[in-house]
Design an enzyme around this catalytic site. Structure first.
Site, PDB file in Angstrom:
ATOM      1  N   GLU A   9       0.740  -1.152   0.098  1.00 27.32           N
ATOM      2  CA  GLU A   9      -0.055  -0.072   0.142  1.00 27.32           C
ATOM      3  C   GLU A   9       0.915   1.334   0.037  1.00 27.32           C
ATOM      4  O   GLU A   9       0.728   2.222  -0.669  1.00 27.32           O
ATOM      5  CB  GLU A   9      -0.785   0.043   1.167  1.00 27.32           C
ATOM      6  CG  GLU A   9      -1.899  -1.206   1.367  1.00 27.32           C
ATOM      7  CD  GLU A   9      -1.170  -2.109   2.258  1.00 27.32           C
ATOM      8  OE1 GLU A   9      -1.945  -2.661   3.186  1.00 27.32           O
ATOM      9  OE2 GLU A   9      -0.123  -2.534   1.919  1.00 27.32           O
TER      10      GLU A   9
ATOM     11  N   CYS B 204      -2.774  -3.964   7.056  1.00 27.78           N
ATOM     12  CA  CYS B 204      -2.102  -4.301   8.333  1.00 27.78           C
ATOM     13  C   CYS B 204      -2.502  -3.185   9.221  1.00 27.78           C
ATOM     14  O   CYS B 204      -2.701  -2.085   8.825  1.00 27.78           O
ATOM     15  CB  CYS B 204      -0.623  -4.430   8.520  1.00 27.78           C
ATOM     16  SG  CYS B 204       0.351  -2.857   7.945  1.00 27.78           S
TER      17      CYS B 204
END
Length: 377
Positions: free
Chosen positions: A58, A81
């Protein structure tokens, strides 16, 4: 019925999966992850997790997108996460970047973190669509899921055999039973792995390097099971530039002088509990898991293959069959004493494909649910 939106989501998720596969074999002990950021029908950012301790997928995608990330949709193969590790949580970066929506393929398989990322995004007003190309995304993280839930690596058993299930002729010759296309597939499999596992007789017969080919090979470990101490100290795996990434797994029966020779170029020797000079393979897998290795590919030979199946350590089979027959006393793909018919390990075939002149059958151990379904047919 699939909608236009479903079709578009699958299109962008396939690109995220393609990116994630670039990191396979390089991210341990983290899973491979890919991400794309889409705005007004085009990709404005791409990323994949390249190595543990480095930015996550990301973060790379957000950095490439820059200001264009605001109001865009993030497609990612795995739930973002949500905790601090060696890097900050990706949920925070997603929120700060102004992402409008998140689309994921699979949830976090770690039970301590599962769904937390989604909950954090929801609190921040960012909706998520989950389960796009879920089966493909779950296959992508299968080694990580096995490791995080059991502490052991995922083990793929690969065998190249004749049509009658032989891996070498009576004299021990095995090069080459399968064709060049099958061998190319094996190279791709090696590049996805954290370690290549073989038995001592494979080293003695073929003296292979076991390294993936290519200009940028993965830093793969080589694991040699040799309970009797028969591997020559001048073998390629013990003398080449990657000797420090070679593990010799042996028993207390191995002569100390032999293990010292193995260690002379930096290779590591494990003396594990054994019975009749047979290495405790379950303990070996536990130790490999403690090293943070996620995916082990076993390339034989027959004695080791049979022992791994007996120990219930195989998660996936890649069985290449060549259009040849050896017969006689040629070496079987599965050695040892074998099984009685009513006790035989049962498999579920997941795919059958042509690879050049050969056939590749992929399979996994049959689950209880699959066994029940078979009994009802």
């Amino acid at each position: 019925m699939k909608t236009v939106s479903d079709k578009v989501d699958r299109q962008w998720m396939r690109e995220a999966i393609r990116l994630a596969r670039k990191g396979e074999g390089r991210t341990r002990p983290n899973p491979p992850v890919g991400a794309v950021i889409v705005k007004q029908g085009r990709i404005v950012g791409r990323g994949w997790h390249q190595k543990a301790g480095g930015p996550h997928a990301e973060v790379f995608a957000l950095a490439e997108a820059g200001k264009a990330a605001r109001g865009a949709t993030l497609y990612i193969t795995l739930e973002p996460c949500s905790t601090w590790g060696r890097t900050p949580p990706c949920t925070e970066a997603i929120i700060q970047a102004g992402i409008r929506q998140v689309v994921t393929g699979a949830g976090d398989p770690n039970p301590r973190h599962a769904s937390r990322g989604y909950q954090i995004l929801k609190k921040a007003g960012i909706p998520s669509t989950q389960g796009v190309l879920q089966d493909e995304c779950l296959r992508l993280v299968a080694p990580f899921r096995k490791w995080v839930q059991t502490g052991r690596p995922y083990l793929t058993l690969k065998l190249g055999m004749t049509a009658d299930g032989r891996i070498a002729d009576a004299a021990g010759q095995s090069r080459w039973i399968t064709g060049p296309e099958a061998r190319q597939q094996v190279q791709k499999l090696r590049r996805r792995a954290d370690a290549i596992l073989v038995g001592a007789h494979t080293i003695c017969a073929d003296n292979p390097s076991l390294l993936p080919q290519g200009s940028d090979p993965n830093p793969v470990f080589r694991v040699i099971v040799d309970g009797k101490g028969i591997v020559p100290a001048n073998s390629t795996v013990l003398t080449d530039a990657c000797a420090m990434n070679t593990l010799l797994v042996t028993s207390t029966s191995c002569p100390a002088a032999r293990s010292r020779k193995w260690e002379s170029n930096g290779s590591v020797v494990w003396r594990l509990p054994s019975q009749d000079k047979l290495v405790n393979l379950a303990e070996m897998m536990n130790r490999l898991g403690k090293m943070g290795l996620l995916h082990i590919v076993c390339e034989g030979g027959g004695q080791l293959a049979e022992a791994l199946v007996h120990a219930d350590l195989v998660d996936e089979y890649w069985l290449f069959y060549a259009p040849r027959i050896l017969g006689g006393t040629a070496v079987s793909g599965f050695g040892g004493t074998g099984w009685a018919l009513d006790e035989t390990p049962k498999l579920t075939f997941t795919s059958v494909s042509r690879v050049g002149r050969d056939i590749l059958i992929k399979a996994h151990p049959r689950t209880q649910e699959e066994e029940t379904a078979c009994s009802q047919d």
